[in-house]
Design a protein around this motif. Structure first.
Motif, mmCIF file in Angstrom:
data_model
loop_
_atom_site.group_PDB
_atom_site.id
_atom_site.type_symbol
_atom_site.label_atom_id
_atom_site.label_comp_id
_atom_site.label_asym_id
_atom_site.label_seq_id
_atom_site.Cartn_x
_atom_site.Cartn_y
_atom_site.Cartn_z
ATOM 1 N N LEU A 194 6.483 35.124 19.168
ATOM 2 C CA LEU A 194 6.581 36.585 19.211
ATOM 3 C C LEU A 194 8.040 37.012 19.043
ATOM 4 O O LEU A 194 8.368 37.901 18.237
ATOM 5 C CB LEU A 194 6.024 37.091 20.550
ATOM 6 C CG LEU A 194 6.306 38.546 20.905
ATOM 7 C CD1 LEU A 194 5.537 39.487 19.985
ATOM 8 C CD2 LEU A 194 5.926 38.828 22.372
ATOM 9 N N MET A 195 8.936 36.367 19.809
ATOM 10 C CA MET A 195 10.346 36.755 19.749
ATOM 11 C C MET A 195 10.913 36.511 18.346
ATOM 12 O O MET A 195 11.714 37.305 17.848
ATOM 13 C CB MET A 195 11.165 35.988 20.796
ATOM 14 C CG MET A 195 10.799 36.304 22.229
ATOM 15 S SD MET A 195 10.524 38.047 22.590
ATOM 16 C CE MET A 195 12.103 38.779 22.163
ATOM 17 N N ALA A 196 10.472 35.413 17.715
ATOM 18 C CA ALA A 196 10.967 35.120 16.365
ATOM 19 C C ALA A 196 10.559 36.233 15.402
ATOM 20 O O ALA A 196 11.342 36.640 14.539
ATOM 21 C CB ALA A 196 10.429 33.773 15.901
ATOM 22 N N GLU A 197 9.341 36.750 15.566
ATOM 23 C CA GLU A 197 8.893 37.836 14.666
ATOM 24 C C GLU A 197 9.674 39.118 14.923
ATOM 25 O O GLU A 197 10.070 39.815 13.992
ATOM 26 C CB GLU A 197 7.400 38.088 14.863
ATOM 27 C CG GLU A 197 6.533 37.016 14.252
ATOM 28 C CD GLU A 197 5.141 37.559 13.968
ATOM 29 O OE1 GLU A 197 5.032 38.557 13.230
ATOM 30 O OE2 GLU A 197 4.177 36.996 14.504
ATOM 31 N N VAL A 198 9.883 39.438 16.205
ATOM 32 C CA VAL A 198 10.589 40.679 16.551
ATOM 33 C C VAL A 198 12.053 40.607 16.085
ATOM 34 O O VAL A 198 12.621 41.593 15.607
ATOM 35 C CB VAL A 198 10.489 40.942 18.070
ATOM 36 C CG1 VAL A 198 11.369 42.113 18.493
ATOM 37 C CG2 VAL A 198 9.030 41.216 18.468
ATOM 38 N N VAL A 208 23.044 39.022 18.192
ATOM 39 C CA VAL A 208 22.071 39.706 19.050
ATOM 40 C C VAL A 208 22.550 39.648 20.499
ATOM 41 O O VAL A 208 23.110 38.639 20.930
ATOM 42 C CB VAL A 208 20.697 38.995 18.943
ATOM 43 C CG1 VAL A 208 19.678 39.610 19.887
ATOM 44 C CG2 VAL A 208 20.187 39.019 17.509
ATOM 45 N N LEU A 209 22.270 40.726 21.244
ATOM 46 C CA LEU A 209 22.527 40.719 22.688
ATOM 47 C C LEU A 209 21.213 40.949 23.424
ATOM 48 O O LEU A 209 20.462 41.867 23.082
ATOM 49 C CB LEU A 209 23.520 41.830 23.063
ATOM 50 C CG LEU A 209 23.816 41.974 24.559
ATOM 51 C CD1 LEU A 209 24.539 40.734 25.113
ATOM 52 C CD2 LEU A 209 24.657 43.226 24.830
ATOM 53 N N ASP A 210 20.941 40.119 24.444
ATOM 54 C CA ASP A 210 19.789 40.324 25.337
ATOM 55 C C ASP A 210 20.327 40.475 26.757
ATOM 56 O O ASP A 210 20.658 39.492 27.419
ATOM 57 C CB ASP A 210 18.812 39.146 25.254
ATOM 58 C CG ASP A 210 17.592 39.378 26.148
ATOM 59 O OD1 ASP A 210 17.607 40.336 26.947
ATOM 60 O OD2 ASP A 210 16.631 38.592 26.052
ATOM 61 N N ALA A 222 16.329 33.215 18.526
ATOM 62 C CA ALA A 222 17.435 33.656 17.657
ATOM 63 C C ALA A 222 18.143 32.446 17.043
ATOM 64 O O ALA A 222 18.414 32.415 15.838
ATOM 65 C CB ALA A 222 18.425 34.497 18.457
ATOM 66 N N ALA A 223 18.418 31.449 17.875
ATOM 67 C CA ALA A 223 19.117 30.258 17.371
ATOM 68 C C ALA A 223 18.293 29.583 16.284
ATOM 69 O O ALA A 223 18.830 29.132 15.272
ATOM 70 C CB ALA A 223 19.383 29.292 18.519
ATOM 71 N N ARG A 224 16.987 29.545 16.478
ATOM 72 C CA ARG A 224 16.125 28.899 15.481
ATOM 73 C C ARG A 224 16.085 29.675 14.174
ATOM 74 O O ARG A 224 15.775 29.116 13.129
ATOM 75 C CB ARG A 224 14.720 28.722 16.049
ATOM 76 C CG ARG A 224 14.707 27.642 17.120
ATOM 77 C CD ARG A 224 13.350 27.445 17.716
ATOM 78 N NE ARG A 224 13.379 26.372 18.692
ATOM 79 C CZ ARG A 224 12.342 26.000 19.415
ATOM 80 N NH1 ARG A 224 11.180 26.613 19.275
ATOM 81 N NH2 ARG A 224 12.457 25.017 20.277
ATOM 82 N N ASP A 230 23.913 36.385 22.548
ATOM 83 C CA ASP A 230 24.441 36.312 23.908
ATOM 84 C C ASP A 230 23.380 36.864 24.849
ATOM 85 O O ASP A 230 22.732 37.875 24.544
ATOM 86 C CB ASP A 230 25.707 37.158 24.050
ATOM 87 C CG ASP A 230 26.834 36.662 23.152
ATOM 88 O OD1 ASP A 230 26.826 35.468 22.794
ATOM 89 O OD2 ASP A 230 27.711 37.472 22.806
ATOM 90 N N GLY A 231 23.223 36.205 26.002
ATOM 91 C CA GLY A 231 22.244 36.650 26.983
ATOM 92 C C GLY A 231 22.889 36.823 28.347
ATOM 93 O O GLY A 231 23.877 36.157 28.666
#
Ligand SMILES: C[S@@+](CC[C@H](N)C(=O)[O-])C[C@H]1O[C@@H](n2cnc3c(N)ncnc32)[C@H](O)[C@@H]1O
Length: 254
Positions: A194-198, A208-210, A222-224, A230-231
């Protein structure tokens, strides 16, 4: 102990990933302005107010903590709606400062807090552009009621959003089952697929920042995808889980 391979990097660290342990606002105030291409996050939904008032932790609502290694409770779920809305406005305003012009935000939320979140987003200076749907495929049946089978992704941009960004047409509905209870590293973990699609809303190679990173699902996905990320996570135990999962050293709030 490093978690199972399905969740992480099997020992090779994720490159371009930083994981902070600390309060989102406090950490964000120290980060460099104008460098992020996207804020992608899954904040606490403030869904446990009545339980928190009774002194119960988040496990009471979200999982069976009779498992051999109980998952740690997470922060922020017991906030009242108004305080939560103010916090989100502050975090999103700070996020706007950290982003480049034309950056995007995509924010997970449930039906109850969706209006508060879109208010906070706009108050913080983002242009609200829509709501996508995460269809979780299953949910607890409730007689005489619609199933609560979806969560939502409120999204927007920091000013004008060019149609010439190298980003394809993206779906408005994402269909992914929840992470199986016995595979979770976080009580309310989001599926990596899901995260990869978003994350595809972010420009390729972007940053990206989370600010509410939990177990680091956004960062790992994100890395993939070849993004840098950064989180930030306030719970020490959960932040350490994320760092282990990502194979990175935890940066403590200074
Ligand atoms: C919904 S969870 C994120 C779960 C994540 N998407 C995952 O897949 O693991 C939200 C996280 O935000 C953290 N949190 C709550 N308030 C925070 C704050 N002020 N600063 C940083 N993190 C916070 C919670 O401890 C929790 O782990």
């Amino acid at each position: 102990m490093r978690p199972a391979a399905v969740h992480g990097y099997e020992g090779s660290p994720a490159t371009g990933i930083r994981m902070y342990r600390g309060d989102a606002l406090r950490v964000m105030r120290r980060l460099e302005a104008g460098v992020y291409d996207a804020i992608i996050t899954d904040p606490p939904y403030a869904a446990g107010v009545s339980l928190a008032a009774k002194g119960a932790g988040t496990a009471t609502k979200y999982c069976d903590n009779k498992r051999a290694n109980p998952l740690p409770d997470f922060d922020g779920d017991g906030m009242d709606q108004r305080t939560w809305t103010l916090l989100m406005a502050d975090v999103l305003r700070e996020g706007r400062r950290l982003c480049k012009p034309g950056a995007v935000c995509a924010l997970f939320i449930d039906w109850r807090m969706l209006p508060s979140l879109t208010d906070a987003m706009q108050r913080a200076g983002w242009i609200w552009r829509g709501v996508a749907v995460w269809d979780k495929l299953t949910s607890r049946p409730q007689k005489g009621r619609f199933r609560q089978q979806a969560e939502f992704i409120a999204w927007g941009s920091a000013g004008r959003l060019s149609v010439n960004r190298p980003v394809p047409v993206l779906p408005g509905v994402f269909r992914h089952a929840n992470v199986a209870a016995n595979e979770r590293l976080h009580q309310v973990q989001k599926p990596l697929e899901l995260m990869a699609e978003v994350l595809k809303i972010c420009v390729p190679g972007g940053r990206v920042l989370d600010p509410f990173a939990g177990s680091g699902s956004t960062l790992l996905a994100a890395a993939r995808l070849g993004l840098t990320a950064d989180g930030i996570e306030s719970s020490p135990a959960i932040a350490q889980t994320a760092a282990d999962r990502l194979g990175v050293k935890l940066t403590e709030e200074v």
